[in-house]
Scaffold this motif. Structure first.
Motif, mmCIF file in Angstrom:
data_model
loop_
_atom_site.group_PDB
_atom_site.id
_atom_site.type_symbol
_atom_site.label_atom_id
_atom_site.label_comp_id
_atom_site.label_asym_id
_atom_site.label_seq_id
_atom_site.Cartn_x
_atom_site.Cartn_y
_atom_site.Cartn_z
ATOM 1 N N MET A 48 0.838 -1.179 0.000
ATOM 2 C CA MET A 48 0.000 0.000 0.000
ATOM 3 C C MET A 48 0.876 1.234 0.000
ATOM 4 S SD MET A 48 -3.215 -0.155 2.552
ATOM 5 C CE MET A 48 -4.096 -1.676 2.578
ATOM 6 N N SER A 49 0.364 2.255 -0.632
ATOM 7 C CA SER A 49 1.134 3.495 -0.675
ATOM 8 C C SER A 49 1.076 4.206 0.668
ATOM 9 C CB SER A 49 0.575 4.411 -1.769
ATOM 10 O OG SER A 49 -0.669 4.939 -1.372
ATOM 11 N N TRP A 50 2.004 5.108 0.880
ATOM 12 C CA TRP A 50 2.060 5.875 2.116
ATOM 13 C C TRP A 50 0.789 6.695 2.307
ATOM 14 C CZ3 TRP A 50 1.879 11.114 3.058
ATOM 15 C CH2 TRP A 50 2.169 11.490 4.350
ATOM 16 N N LEU A 51 0.281 7.285 1.225
ATOM 17 C CA LEU A 51 -0.926 8.111 1.300
ATOM 18 C C LEU A 51 -2.137 7.272 1.710
ATOM 19 C CD1 LEU A 51 -2.225 10.857 0.919
ATOM 20 C CD2 LEU A 51 -2.506 10.313 -1.495
ATOM 21 N N MET A 52 -2.253 6.086 1.152
ATOM 22 C CA MET A 52 -3.364 5.205 1.490
ATOM 23 C C MET A 52 -3.278 4.771 2.955
ATOM 24 S SD MET A 52 -6.031 3.736 0.459
ATOM 25 C CE MET A 52 -6.633 2.484 -0.608
ATOM 26 N N MET A 53 -2.088 4.457 3.435
ATOM 27 C CA MET A 53 -1.905 4.057 4.825
ATOM 28 C C MET A 53 -2.261 5.209 5.778
ATOM 29 S SD MET A 53 -1.171 0.916 5.116
ATOM 30 C CE MET A 53 -0.585 0.853 6.784
ATOM 31 N N SER A 54 -1.877 6.421 5.431
ATOM 32 C CA SER A 54 -2.202 7.588 6.262
ATOM 33 C C SER A 54 -3.711 7.795 6.327
ATOM 34 C CB SER A 54 -1.545 8.847 5.705
ATOM 35 O OG SER A 54 -0.161 8.731 5.772
#
Length: 86
Positions: free
Chosen positions: A1-7
């Motif tokens: 998962m991308s960092w943005l999605m995780m945030s």
């Protein structure tokens, strides 16, 4: 998962798991499932959810009238967090 999605996912989970603050009973919305409490020297939470209607309070599960003199309210916390597998 991308960092943005995780945030985004972390913020969403925090929103549902954070304990919301208690609000003055006069500001309780109509026809919403709420937790009620009497707050004095300590916090005494009612053991079931209620709905506010024009005539007073109803038990959210049975829709029977409830005689309660709560001082504060908050939105009911879900027992199970929303989940999607896709």
């Amino acid at each position: 998962m991308s960092w943005l999605m995780m945030s985004w996912l972390k913020a969403l989970v925090a929103k549902f798991t954070a304990t919301p603050e208690w609000r003055e009973i006069a500001t309780a919305p109509l026809h919403r499932e709420l937790e009620l409490a009497v707050i004095g020297d300590e916090i005494s939470v009612l053991g079931f959810s209620c709905l506010r209607c024009a005539d007073g309070w109803l038990d959210a599960e049975t829709l029977r009238p409830v005689a309660v003199t709560a001082t504060h309210w908050r939105y009911r916390q879900p027992a199970v967090l929303p989940f999607c597998c896709c």
